[in-house]
Design an enzyme around this catalytic site. Structure first.
Site, PDB file in Angstrom:
ATOM      1  N   SER A 566       0.844  -1.185   0.000  1.00 49.54           N
ATOM      2  CA  SER A 566       0.000   0.000   0.000  1.00 49.54           C
ATOM      3  C   SER A 566       0.887   1.245   0.000  1.00 49.54           C
ATOM      4  CB  SER A 566      -0.969  -0.047   1.176  1.00 49.54           C
ATOM      5  OG  SER A 566      -1.993   0.897   1.023  1.00 49.54           O
ATOM      6  N   ASP A 652      -9.691  -3.809  -5.513  1.00 51.00           N
ATOM      7  CA  ASP A 652      -9.157  -2.909  -4.490  1.00 51.00           C
ATOM      8  C   ASP A 652      -9.748  -1.516  -4.684  1.00 51.00           C
ATOM      9  OD1 ASP A 652      -7.647  -1.457  -2.679  1.00 51.00           O
ATOM     10  OD2 ASP A 652      -5.746  -2.382  -3.248  1.00 51.00           O
ATOM     11  N   HIS A 688      -8.306  -4.875  -1.213  1.00 48.85           N
ATOM     12  CA  HIS A 688      -7.043  -4.323  -0.746  1.00 48.85           C
ATOM     13  C   HIS A 688      -6.281  -5.294   0.148  1.00 48.85           C
ATOM     14  CE1 HIS A 688      -4.314  -0.976  -0.202  1.00 48.85           C
ATOM     15  NE2 HIS A 688      -4.370  -1.098   1.112  1.00 48.85           N
TER      16      HIS A 688
END
Length: 717
Positions: A566, A652, A688
């Site tokens: 991320s 995501d 995600h």
């Protein structure tokens, strides 16, 4: 599909945009068309190429998966947590992905010792007498490629269960209500929820949050049981695009709380269950730069609000205020600001307060014992830390729902000691180990060594590193090493244990966490010094940690692998451009590598709320230029890169798949040999957090670990 002999080549279709007098050309923005068959085909071709390039690791992947599986007690139970009249716990079963949540009645109201469920009992047998299965998660997941339980909350009277599920991966949950007396579902269905739902004290209403088009949590709703969602009452609508909102209930059950917060400012609204006709009221109006949080306490027999705030210093102070709207000049200090101690949270109980804090990069639990005498301004009779012996560790309190409970449930771990659950009895000041996560196969923490190292950054700042390996791994020279970091949002990557990591360590590798600026490990200044116009510190700190490991003989560039996910993937992308010579491989998970494109588009999920983290490049040319100087996608150049594995998920909503897809395409087209060893792996049915289910997750991690071991020269170990 035949095995490909060449990597996919994404077509160049340049689009240009001029902003602040700068022209920015993007060859691969067309990959954003998620519904396009051409885009889907390209992602599938990338997956096929990744499989072909890693086919020689198939046996290693299978071995690592088996190592994870055989070290894990597949049929297992959590330590029961007491909430009102029941003990709650989770069960897992061999061969099942998700497990079940269960409860049994409390036998003795005065006994806070949790019952010990029978381990290894059959799935169709109760682990404790009187066991009630609240949710069979595998049954709920049946027929779905993805499944996530967003939250589950039992009504205050214990008769109803509200639970939220996501079967797509986009983190938009559907809440349903189960009658625990009959096992039947009520007709209530609430969709589009972020997370779960919170009961009011009466158990007649559910509060929940929804998101807007940019995936910002902006509305709080109240749902009356037995009604349609269309009739739900809007409690709060947060119109400032920088702010998120959330809802909860204090541990005391006295107040419902709606919080609105940006990266730098907060505001709380409360509803008093003892006086609901008064309606919602604001405790302290939002003031730019002032952050605070609230909890209800009873101090010296009087109701009060605990206010954790940064009005007197960046590392926060704990203050006391009345249960009424109160300007900050009237907040009375209870624990003053200390620049050496970052106060992070406080939990109020009838007889004590638990303060979550950190100092010198380590987490700490602080107990403030309360007396009946005195005043709300001076209710504390003792103030001390719960102590531990290890050099590097992580401790935190959780699973403490009861306001009147005399114990504090806490979790403790190091990188060698598995996750451990303790009860701390405040009355006797005794610490009781309830459970240490089992690691099968004869695991012994004494076979491993842990250290806290310190690197020196370019500006002289000392950067902590947490390091673990099998004992003696560096006795004869550098060890192949995985260096991990995150470095954003004041999130601290504290030391933790991992069964999957043993597949690295037991092959002779070391694992290290670089606690770089942008995180919160060393207090608020650590975060402030790694965000906005100081973001470069995050990347140079990571490179400094890698150099320190190399220069001091702990690691070698030929076998050093970096990993981040991320915002940590942004770090990996930046370091790939800035210090590629330090690494043999880099893993970027769901990586925020096209940061400038994202932050220039206010319509994309989360962009506006992120301005306080990264800046607004659309409004400020200085921010534009600064982000353009480090954004990984924009700074790919014709140079030698280490091998790169980028991993993403099609659904995501936080970091869109298109960012790593574009990045990989540009790396292949631009890097020195025009065919660098760059791989893209896209989960086509996940979000995600990646795939769901523990076995799927183990396979997923085995893939990544095998690739890392190959880069370390340990694939045959």
């Amino acid at each position: 599909m035949p095995t490909p002999s060449q990597p996919p080549v994404a077509a160049r279709r340049p689009t240009s945009r001029e902003i602040h007098g700068r022209t920015r050309t993007d060859d691969y923005e067309w990959l954003r068309e998620k519904e396009s068959p051409e885009v889907t085909g390209h992602l599938e071709a990338e997956n096929a190429w990744t499989q072909a390039r890693t086919a020689h690791l198939a046996d290693l992947r299978a071995r690592i998966f088996e190592e994870i599986r055989t070290r894990t007690r597949e049929t297992d139970l959590s330590v029961p947590t007491r909430n009102r009249g029941h003990w709650y716990y989770g069960r897992s079963f061999a061969g099942k992905e998700y497990g079940a949540t269960c409860r049994v009645p409390v036998a003795d109201p005065d006994d806070w010792t949790p019952p010990r469920p029978a381990e290894d009992c059959a799935p169709d047998q109760p682990a404790l007498p009187g066991e009630e299965v609240l949710l069979d998660l595998d049954a709920l997941a049946e027929g779905h490629d993805f499944f996530s339980l967003g939250g589950a909350a039992v009504s205050p009277d214990g008769t109803l269960l509200a639970y939220a599920t996501d079967v797509v991966g986009d983190e938009r949950y559907t809440v349903r209500v189960k009658d625990l007396r009959t096992g039947e579902l009520l007709p209530d269905v609430v969709s589009g929820v972020i997370g779960g739902a919170t009961w009011d004290r009466a158990g007649e209403h559910l509060y929940y949050v929804t998101v807007d088009e940019s995936w910002r949590a902006d509305k709080v709703w109240r749902h009356a049981l037995g009604t349609d969602q269309d009739a739900d009452e809007l409690v709060h609508h947060e119109t400032d695009g920088r702010f998120f909102t959330s809802v909860g209930r204090t541990r005391s059950d006295r107040f419902m709380v709606v919080a609105a917060g940006s990266k730098t400012t907060t505001e709380y609204r409360l509803l008093d269950a003892d006086d609901p006709e008064r309606g919602w009221w604001v405790f302290a109006e939002r003031e730019e730069g002032i952050e605070y949080s609230l909890d209800h306490a009873v101090l010296a027999g009087q109701d009060a609000l605990l206010v954790l705030h940064n009005a007197t210093g960046p590392d926060f102070e704990l203050a006391v205020a009345p249960c009424a709207p109160t300007p900050r000049r009237q907040w009375r200090p209870l624990v003053g600001h200390d620049s050496a101690v970052r106060l992070e949270d406080v939990d109020a109980f009838a007889g004590h307060l638990v303060v979550h804090q950190r100092s010198e990069g380590l987490t700490q639990l602080r107990i403030l014992e309360l007396g009946d005498a005195g005043t709300p301004e001076a209710p504390v009779t003792d103030d001390y830390l719960v102590s531990f012996d290890e050099e590097v560790y992580t401790v935190g309190a959780s699973g403490n729902p009861g306001f009147h409970q005399p114990t504090v449930r806490l979790g403790y771990t190091t990188m060698a000691i598995p996750s451990s659950v303790y009860d701390y009895d405040v009355r006797s000041r005794s610490l009781t180990l309830l459970r240490r996560a089992p690691v099968l196969g004869g695991y012994d923490p004494a076979d491993y060594e842990e250290h806290r190292l310190w690197a020196t950054a370019e500006d002289g700042e000392r950067i902590p590193i947490s390091w673990v390996a099998r004992r003696g791994a560096v006795a004869d020279g550098p060890a192949p090493t995985l260096l991990y970091a995150y470095g954003s949002y004041e999130a601290s990557m504290d030391p933790y244990f991992s069964i999957a990591r043993l597949s690295l360590l037991d092959r002779g590798a070391a694992f290290a966490i670089a606690h770089v600026r942008g995180g919160g490990e060393m207090g608020r200044r650590w975060y402030d010094d790694g965000k906005l116009m100081r973001k470069q510190h995050t990347f140079s700190d990571f490179a400094a940690c890698a150099r320190h490991l190399v220069d001091t003989g702990w690691a070698s560039p030929e076998t050093l692998v970096g990993e981040g996910a991320s915002a940590g993937g942004l770090l990996i992308g930046a370091v790939a451009n800035q210090a590629p010579e330090l690494f043999s491989g880099l893993v970027a998970g769901v990586p925020f590598v096209d940061a400038l494109t994202t932050m220039l588009d206010a319509s994309l999920p989360l962009t506006v709320t992120e301005y306080d983290e990264w800046g607004n490049p659309e409004a400020d040319p200085a921010v534009y230029d600064y982000m353009a100087s480090y954004a990984p996608y924009d700074n790919v150049t014709e140079q030698d890169y280490p091998a790169i594995l980028a991993e993403t998920s099609l659904n995501d909503t936080r970091v869109l798949y298109v960012e790593p897809a574009k990045w990989v395409a540009k790396l292949r087209a631009t890097a020195a040999d025009h065919r660098p060893d760059v791989l893209l792996r896209t989960e086509m049915a996940a979000g995600h957090g990646g795939v769901s289910g523990r076995y799927k997750s183990w396979h997923d991690r085995a893939f990544t670990l095998a690739w890392m071991l190959d880069r370390m020269g340990l694939a045959g170990a």
